[in-house]
Scaffold this motif. Structure first.
Motif, short mmCIF file in Angstrom:
data_model
loop_
_atom_site.label_atom_id
_atom_site.label_comp_id
_atom_site.label_asym_id
_atom_site.label_seq_id
_atom_site.Cartn_x
_atom_site.Cartn_y
_atom_site.Cartn_z
N TRP A 40 43.51 -27.37 13.69
CA TRP A 40 42.78 -26.41 12.86
C TRP A 40 43.43 -26.29 11.48
O TRP A 40 42.74 -26.24 10.46
CB TRP A 40 42.75 -25.06 13.56
CG TRP A 40 41.63 -24.15 13.19
CD1 TRP A 40 40.43 -24.00 13.82
CD2 TRP A 40 41.61 -23.21 12.09
NE1 TRP A 40 39.67 -23.04 13.20
CE2 TRP A 40 40.36 -22.54 12.14
CE3 TRP A 40 42.51 -22.88 11.09
CZ2 TRP A 40 40.01 -21.56 11.22
CZ3 TRP A 40 42.16 -21.91 10.16
CH2 TRP A 40 40.92 -21.26 10.23
N ALA A 41 44.76 -26.22 11.44
CA ALA A 41 45.47 -26.07 10.17
C ALA A 41 45.25 -27.28 9.27
O ALA A 41 45.03 -27.14 8.06
CB ALA A 41 46.96 -25.86 10.42
N ARG A 42 45.28 -28.47 9.85
CA ARG A 42 45.04 -29.67 9.05
C ARG A 42 43.63 -29.66 8.46
O ARG A 42 43.42 -29.92 7.27
CB ARG A 42 45.24 -30.92 9.91
CG ARG A 42 45.07 -32.23 9.11
CD ARG A 42 44.87 -33.40 10.03
NE ARG A 42 43.64 -33.24 10.81
CZ ARG A 42 43.44 -33.81 12.00
NH1 ARG A 42 44.39 -34.54 12.56
NH2 ARG A 42 42.30 -33.62 12.64
N ASP A 43 42.64 -29.34 9.30
CA ASP A 43 41.26 -29.28 8.81
C ASP A 43 41.10 -28.23 7.73
O ASP A 43 40.38 -28.44 6.74
CB ASP A 43 40.31 -28.98 9.97
CG ASP A 43 39.91 -30.22 10.74
OD1 ASP A 43 40.42 -31.31 10.41
OD2 ASP A 43 39.10 -30.11 11.68
N HIS A 44 41.75 -27.09 7.92
CA HIS A 44 41.57 -26.01 6.95
C HIS A 44 42.24 -26.34 5.62
O HIS A 44 41.71 -26.00 4.55
CB HIS A 44 42.12 -24.70 7.50
CG HIS A 44 41.65 -23.51 6.72
ND1 HIS A 44 40.35 -23.07 6.71
CD2 HIS A 44 42.32 -22.66 5.87
CE1 HIS A 44 40.23 -22.02 5.93
NE2 HIS A 44 41.41 -21.76 5.40
N ARG A 45 43.37 -26.98 5.66
CA ARG A 45 44.01 -27.40 4.41
C ARG A 45 43.19 -28.47 3.70
O ARG A 45 43.11 -28.50 2.47
CB ARG A 45 45.43 -27.89 4.71
CG ARG A 45 46.35 -26.76 5.16
CD ARG A 45 47.74 -27.24 5.56
NE ARG A 45 48.49 -26.12 6.13
CZ ARG A 45 49.76 -26.20 6.53
NH1 ARG A 45 50.43 -27.35 6.41
NH2 ARG A 45 50.37 -25.14 7.04
N LEU A 46 42.58 -29.35 4.48
CA LEU A 46 41.63 -30.31 3.90
C LEU A 46 40.48 -29.58 3.22
O LEU A 46 40.07 -29.93 2.11
CB LEU A 46 41.07 -31.22 4.99
CG LEU A 46 41.70 -32.58 5.22
CD1 LEU A 46 41.07 -33.24 6.43
CD2 LEU A 46 41.55 -33.47 4.00
#
Length: 318
Positions: A108-114
């Motif tokens: 989730w964190a990776r997607d949100h930073r993207l």
């Protein structure tokens, strides 16, 4: 104010990240989506017919806790690093996240930073420029755009990867999600509130689907409609109405303008931002610390310089 996940929009980047698109449907995901929505509709029926008040109140409480786990945990703490949390608070937030079944915190964190870095381009997992349905739910039932996969490899998630609790949750995301989101709430309603398996399961599915759509509304609704008080060039918009239901997550124009602010809003309107109140409580307790904020005068100046002229907070921008 600089941010590791700030939006970068140059003409070259936008041209590069608007490649031809196709919708390669993931049929397993599509069938699961159809099933959970049909089950949720059955749950509404059972809620009005055989479900007890104890069960309904129980699921309302779970829904609020899941929302808090998303807002204070995977979003403000782990995705944006807008504050720090000691181990007891991290454990609480991770448990609450476990009841949401929305990927692991690391994923989730990776997607949100993207999403923040490449907002509204093809590297944004739920690119709002592709329309409401895609940004709300459609992105989950089609294969990801190649730019999401390519740019995602370059996103720094070393901080969440270095957290042993998050690595454990990431490794066992499916059994943890199934256990805490689907199995335990169903069993609790059966054995403590006397529900049948049929009623308990379907009412739980209603709660689960409602939590999903509430979370997804910050990907879709507040990127398409609302005022843009701080930066009219950003798609994220302010929605006071939606903030009531998302525990303060729909002050989205402020959030995309100042992503490091742990409040995701400013100027004291936190009676519609209970997540901030919860974080403040744990800060008073000593479990949350290093809370990052943006000075009010900085937010006001930015609004006067790049905002759309709306003034939902009531401050002067002249």
């Amino acid at each position: 104010m600089a941010s590791s996940v700030e939006t970068i929009h140059t003409k070259e980047v936008e041209d590069e990240l608007q490649a031809p698109r196709k919708y390669d449907v993931l049929y397993v995901n599509l069938l699961l989506a159809i099933y959970v929505h049909i089950a949720a509709l059955y749950g509404v029926y059972f809620a009005f017919t055989s479900g007890t008040w104890n069960t309904l109140i129980f699921h309302i409480m779970i829904s609020q806790l899941v929302t808090l786990g998303t807002t204070a945990g995977r979003h403000r703490l782990w995705s944006h690093k807008s504050y720090k949390a000691k181990m007891p608070l991290q454990i609480i937030l991770l448990l609450l996240n476990s009841m949401s079944f929305q990927y692991s915190v690391i994923h989730w964190a990776r997607d949100h930073r993207l999403h923040h870095r490449y907002c509204d381009t093809d590297a944004d997992p739920h690119n709002a420029s592709r329309g409401f349905f895609f940004s709300h739910f459609g992105w989950l039932i089609v294969r990801r755009h190649p730019e999401v996969l390519r740019r995602g490899k370059a996103i720094d998630i070393s901080d969440v990867l270095s957290n042993p609790m998050l690595r454990f949750e990431n490794k066992y995301a499916v059994p943890i999600g199934v256990t805490f989101t689907l199995v335990l709430p169903t069993l609790i309603a059966m054995y403590f509130f006397g529900e049948s398996l049929n009623t308990a399961w379907h009412i739980n599915m209603t709660r689960y689907v409602c939590n999903l759509h509430l979370a997804f509304s910050t990907n879709s609704i507040v990127h398409l409609w609302g005022s843009r008080t701080y930066d009219k060039n950003l798609s994220g918009a302010q929605s006071t109405f939606l903030s009531i239901f998302t525990w303060g997550e729909a002050y989205h124009n402020y959030h995309h303008t100042f992503p490091l602010d742990y409040r995701t809003a400013e100027l004291g309107n936190n009676w519609l931002n209970p997540t901030t109140k919860v974080i403040d409580f744990f800060a008073w307790l000593g479990w949350a610390y290093d809370l990052k904020t943006v000075p009010v005068d900085v937010a006001q100046f930015r609004a006067s310089r790049t905002g759309d002229g709306s003034n939902i907070w009531g401050f002067k921008t002249e």
